[in-house]
Write a protein that holds these residues in place. Structure first.
Motif, PDB file in Angstrom:
ATOM      1  N   HIS A   1       1.044  -1.333   0.055  1.00 47.15           N
ATOM      2  CA  HIS A   1       0.236   0.070   0.488  1.00 47.15           C
ATOM      3  C   HIS A   1       1.013   1.219   0.015  1.00 47.15           C
ATOM      4  CE1 HIS A   1      -3.336  -2.279   0.927  1.00 47.15           C
ATOM      5  NE2 HIS A   1      -2.893  -2.867   1.839  1.00 47.15           N
ATOM      6  N   TYR A   2       0.595   2.688  -0.707  1.00 49.78           N
ATOM      7  CA  TYR A   2       1.207   3.604  -0.708  1.00 49.78           C
ATOM      8  C   TYR A   2      -0.480   4.381  -0.391  1.00 49.78           C
ATOM      9  CZ  TYR A   2       4.029   7.733  -1.653  1.00 49.78           C
ATOM     10  OH  TYR A   2       4.529   8.986  -1.893  1.00 49.78           O
ATOM     11  N   GLY A   3      -0.228   5.005   0.407  1.00 46.16           N
ATOM     12  CA  GLY A   3      -1.385   5.971   0.715  1.00 46.16           C
ATOM     13  C   GLY A   3      -2.928   4.853   0.658  1.00 46.16           C
ATOM     14  N   ASP A   4      -3.875   5.327  -0.274  1.00 47.62           N
ATOM     15  CA  ASP A   4      -5.177   4.428  -0.931  1.00 47.62           C
ATOM     16  C   ASP A   4      -4.726   3.934  -2.250  1.00 47.62           C
ATOM     17  OD1 ASP A   4      -6.049   5.508   1.287  1.00 47.62           O
ATOM     18  OD2 ASP A   4      -7.135   7.044   0.485  1.00 47.62           O
ATOM     19  N   THR A   5      -3.142   4.006  -2.600  1.00 49.36           N
ATOM     20  CA  THR A   5      -3.547   2.878  -3.892  1.00 49.36           C
ATOM     21  C   THR A   5      -2.575   1.605  -3.676  1.00 49.36           C
ATOM     22  OG1 THR A   5      -3.137   5.087  -4.949  1.00 49.36           O
ATOM     23  CG2 THR A   5      -2.199   2.812  -6.043  1.00 49.36           C
ATOM     24  N   SER A   6      -2.612   0.574  -4.570  1.00 48.13           N
ATOM     25  CA  SER A   6      -2.432  -1.131  -3.760  1.00 48.13           C
ATOM     26  C   SER A   6      -2.043  -2.001  -4.794  1.00 48.13           C
ATOM     27  CB  SER A   6      -3.711  -2.045  -2.547  1.00 48.13           C
ATOM     28  OG  SER A   6      -4.787  -1.907  -3.299  1.00 48.13           O
ATOM     29  N   PHE A   7      -0.941  -2.438  -4.316  1.00 52.62           N
ATOM     30  CA  PHE A   7      -0.380  -3.273  -5.381  1.00 52.62           C
ATOM     31  C   PHE A   7       0.139  -4.598  -4.846  1.00 52.62           C
ATOM     32  CE2 PHE A   7       1.361   1.182  -5.510  1.00 52.62           C
ATOM     33  CZ  PHE A   7       1.255   1.199  -6.875  1.00 52.62           C
ATOM     34  N   LEU A   8      -0.321  -5.657  -5.769  1.00 55.08           N
ATOM     35  CA  LEU A   8      -0.553  -6.719  -5.228  1.00 55.08           C
ATOM     36  C   LEU A   8       0.469  -7.535  -6.311  1.00 55.08           C
ATOM     37  CD1 LEU A   8      -1.275  -9.606  -4.148  1.00 55.08           C
ATOM     38  CD2 LEU A   8      -3.377  -9.825  -6.053  1.00 55.08           C
ATOM     39  N   PHE A   9       1.076  -8.437  -5.003  1.00 52.78           N
ATOM     40  CA  PHE A   9       2.834  -9.338  -5.816  1.00 52.78           C
ATOM     41  C   PHE A   9       2.179 -10.662  -5.699  1.00 52.78           C
ATOM     42  CE2 PHE A   9       4.496  -5.344  -5.437  1.00 52.78           C
ATOM     43  CZ  PHE A   9       4.645  -5.124  -7.137  1.00 52.78           C
ATOM     44  N   THR A  10       2.451 -12.018  -6.063  1.00 55.73           N
ATOM     45  CA  THR A  10       2.582 -13.138  -5.792  1.00 55.73           C
ATOM     46  C   THR A  10       3.316 -13.681  -6.655  1.00 55.73           C
ATOM     47  OG1 THR A  10       0.902 -13.517  -7.536  1.00 55.73           O
ATOM     48  CG2 THR A  10      -0.071 -12.451  -6.061  1.00 55.73           C
ATOM     49  N   GLY A  11       4.771 -13.247  -7.145  1.00 55.66           N
ATOM     50  CA  GLY A  11       5.966 -13.998  -7.919  1.00 55.66           C
ATOM     51  C   GLY A  11       5.022 -15.602  -8.162  1.00 55.66           C
ATOM     52  N   ASP A  12       5.625 -16.606  -7.908  1.00 58.96           N
ATOM     53  CA  ASP A  12       5.023 -17.757  -9.211  1.00 58.96           C
ATOM     54  C   ASP A  12       3.826 -18.223  -8.503  1.00 58.96           C
ATOM     55  OD1 ASP A  12       6.863 -16.617 -11.248  1.00 58.96           O
ATOM     56  OD2 ASP A  12       7.830 -18.333 -10.803  1.00 58.96           O
ATOM     57  N   ALA A  13       3.114 -18.086  -7.746  1.00 53.33           N
ATOM     58  CA  ALA A  13       1.995 -18.389  -6.979  1.00 53.33           C
ATOM     59  C   ALA A  13       1.057 -19.295  -8.300  1.00 53.33           C
ATOM     60  CB  ALA A  13       1.625 -18.155  -5.952  1.00 53.33           C
ATOM     61  N   GLU A  14       1.005 -20.269  -8.168  1.00 56.18           N
ATOM     62  CA  GLU A  14      -0.122 -20.978  -8.730  1.00 56.18           C
ATOM     63  C   GLU A  14      -1.783 -21.099  -7.984  1.00 56.18           C
ATOM     64  OE1 GLU A  14       2.507 -24.376 -10.413  1.00 56.18           O
ATOM     65  OE2 GLU A  14       2.299 -23.056 -11.353  1.00 56.18           O
ATOM     66  N   ARG A  15      -2.565 -21.904  -9.101  1.00 58.09           N
ATOM     67  CA  ARG A  15      -4.251 -22.553  -8.270  1.00 58.09           C
ATOM     68  C   ARG A  15      -3.832 -22.762  -6.926  1.00 58.09           C
ATOM     69  NH1 ARG A  15      -8.573 -23.490 -10.940  1.00 58.09           N
ATOM     70  NH2 ARG A  15     -10.479 -23.849  -9.044  1.00 58.09           N
ATOM     71  N   PRO A  16      -2.728 -23.332  -6.209  1.00 59.23           N
ATOM     72  CA  PRO A  16      -3.340 -23.995  -5.446  1.00 59.23           C
ATOM     73  C   PRO A  16      -2.654 -22.569  -3.586  1.00 59.23           C
ATOM     74  CG  PRO A  16      -1.659 -26.028  -5.993  1.00 59.23           C
ATOM     75  CD  PRO A  16      -1.929 -24.718  -6.492  1.00 59.23           C
ATOM     76  N   SER A  17      -2.058 -21.994  -4.176  1.00 60.04           N
ATOM     77  CA  SER A  17      -1.782 -20.776  -2.878  1.00 60.04           C
ATOM     78  C   SER A  17      -2.774 -19.982  -3.549  1.00 60.04           C
ATOM     79  CB  SER A  17      -0.262 -19.881  -3.403  1.00 60.04           C
ATOM     80  OG  SER A  17       0.306 -19.789  -4.297  1.00 60.04           O
ATOM     81  N   GLU A  18      -3.551 -19.357  -4.345  1.00 63.18           N
ATOM     82  CA  GLU A  18      -4.618 -18.968  -4.586  1.00 63.18           C
ATOM     83  C   GLU A  18      -5.438 -19.264  -3.773  1.00 63.18           C
ATOM     84  OE1 GLU A  18      -3.615 -17.217  -9.115  1.00 63.18           O
ATOM     85  OE2 GLU A  18      -5.110 -18.074  -8.410  1.00 63.18           O
ATOM     86  N   GLN A  19      -5.718 -19.770  -4.155  1.00 62.78           N
ATOM     87  CA  GLN A  19      -6.976 -21.261  -3.243  1.00 62.78           C
ATOM     88  C   GLN A  19      -7.219 -20.968  -1.464  1.00 62.78           C
ATOM     89  OE1 GLN A  19      -9.863 -21.919  -4.227  1.00 62.78           O
ATOM     90  NE2 GLN A  19     -10.360 -20.696  -2.419  1.00 62.78           N
ATOM     91  N   ALA A  20      -5.423 -20.947  -1.176  1.00 59.87           N
ATOM     92  CA  ALA A  20      -4.741 -20.596   0.726  1.00 59.87           C
ATOM     93  C   ALA A  20      -5.114 -19.109   0.893  1.00 59.87           C
ATOM     94  CB  ALA A  20      -3.269 -21.319   0.472  1.00 59.87           C
ATOM     95  N   MET A  21      -4.522 -18.779  -0.178  1.00 61.78           N
ATOM     96  CA  MET A  21      -4.819 -16.572   0.266  1.00 61.78           C
ATOM     97  C   MET A  21      -6.649 -16.474  -0.005  1.00 61.78           C
ATOM     98  SD  MET A  21      -1.882 -15.159  -1.921  1.00 61.78           S
ATOM     99  CE  MET A  21      -1.379 -15.668  -3.378  1.00 61.78           C
ATOM    100  N   VAL A  22      -7.135 -17.064  -0.328  1.00 64.22           N
ATOM    101  CA  VAL A  22      -8.481 -16.639  -0.401  1.00 64.22           C
ATOM    102  C   VAL A  22      -8.914 -17.286   0.871  1.00 64.22           C
ATOM    103  CG1 VAL A  22     -10.652 -17.266  -1.525  1.00 64.22           C
ATOM    104  CG2 VAL A  22      -8.929 -16.379  -3.005  1.00 64.22           C
TER     105      VAL A  22
END
Length: 291
Positions: free
Chosen positions: A183-204
């Motif tokens: 986060h920089y103020g109200d602007t946000s940036f998402l970085f996930t490296g090489d994350a695939e479906r299993p870790s995307e589901q884990a994040m959710v």
């Protein structure tokens, strides 16, 4: 920069191993729409560097300079970028995971730019690239941290909310990628490296907030990442992928691009656009492309 005390487990494992732009043209102005964060002054510049079939992103604010990944092990174009952007030191260096297209040049970056802190996920490989990185870490004065999901860090006016990995690593290098919203103020940036479906589901599944204005497409825009359920949670306005022209992996994948576009994101990529730069005052942001 705020001092962060790294977990001793990581440095113990290191010791065990060691013993045996041209003109920017296109601009897109977008209003950021996330919750209020720390008040900021001045501009943050986030440069998704064109490093071929690899990853490297530079973040510059008045208070801190952060580098996320260091490109391929067999290309050194990153040094041209850092020189052009007038980088002389790093407050924080993040290695999302230890694949050679993300930690390449990491040893030289550490030696040349002397980062105050280094983040790494704790997985190990037997590659020469990784072992050179460990040598450089041991020889440096950098604090080493293994961030885990649920933690938050403040680096100057930048806030990092960690989404992945969990404390218990899976051993899958892609799915253990350090993933975070910056986060920089109200602007946000998402970085996930090489994350695939299993870790995307884990994040959710963590229930942590995932919405972000700008999303770097996971795994270079591969079809193995950026799944529809994840994009529904993120709802990015802009998506950016890093890949080289005519790469052998088929990046970016047509399915991944469709899933990102389906939630209304404007897509940029280093193949067509060269280095992609986001400039934000913490309230709104602009997208600039090299080509």
């Amino acid at each position: 920069m705020k001092q962060i005390v790294g977990r001793l487990l990581f440095m113990t494992s290191i010791l065990i191993i060691m013993s045996g732009c041209s003109e920017l043209e296109e601009m897109l102005h977008v209003e950021a729409a996330n919750g209020a964060q720390k008040q900021v002054e001045g501009e943050a510049v986030v440069s998704y560097l064109d490093v071929g079939q690899g990853d490297s992103t530079l973040v510059q604010t008045e208070e801190a300079t952060v580098l996320i990944d260091t490109g391929r092990h067999d290309q050194q174009v990153i040094f041209d970028h850092l020189e052009e952007l007038e980088v002389d030191s790093l407050d924080l260096l993040i290695f999302t995971h230890p694949h050679a297209d993300h930690i390449g040049n990491g040893d030289e970056i550490i030696e040349q730019y002397q980062p105050d802190e280094v983040w790494i996920d704790g997985n190990e490989t037997t590659s020469q690239v990784f072992e050179r990185l460990l040598d450089a870490l041991l020889a440096s004065d950098a604090d080493v941290t293994e961030p885990i999901a649920g933690e938050s860090y403040q680096v100057g006016t930048l806030q990092f909310d960690i989404l992945n990995p969990n404390e218990e690593l899976t051993g899958d290098l892609n799915n253990d990628s350090i993933s975070f919203i910056m986060h920089y103020g109200d602007t946000s940036f998402l970085f996930t490296g090489d994350a695939e479906r299993p870790s995307e589901q884990a994040m959710v599944n963590t229930g942590l907030p995932l919405s972000a204005d700008i999303y770097q497409m996971g795994h270079h825009g591969s079809n193995t990442s950026s799944h529809d359920f994840f994009m529904e949670a993120v709802q990015p306005k802009v998506a950016i992928y890093s890949a080289s022209e005519n790469n052998s992996y088929g990046h970016p994948g047509a399915d991944a691009l469709s899933r990102v576009e389906a939630v209304g994101a404007e897509v940029f990529g280093t193949i067509e656009d060269g280095t992609v730069t986001i400039r934000t005052d913490g309230t709104s942001f602009e997208v600039e492309t090299e080509r």
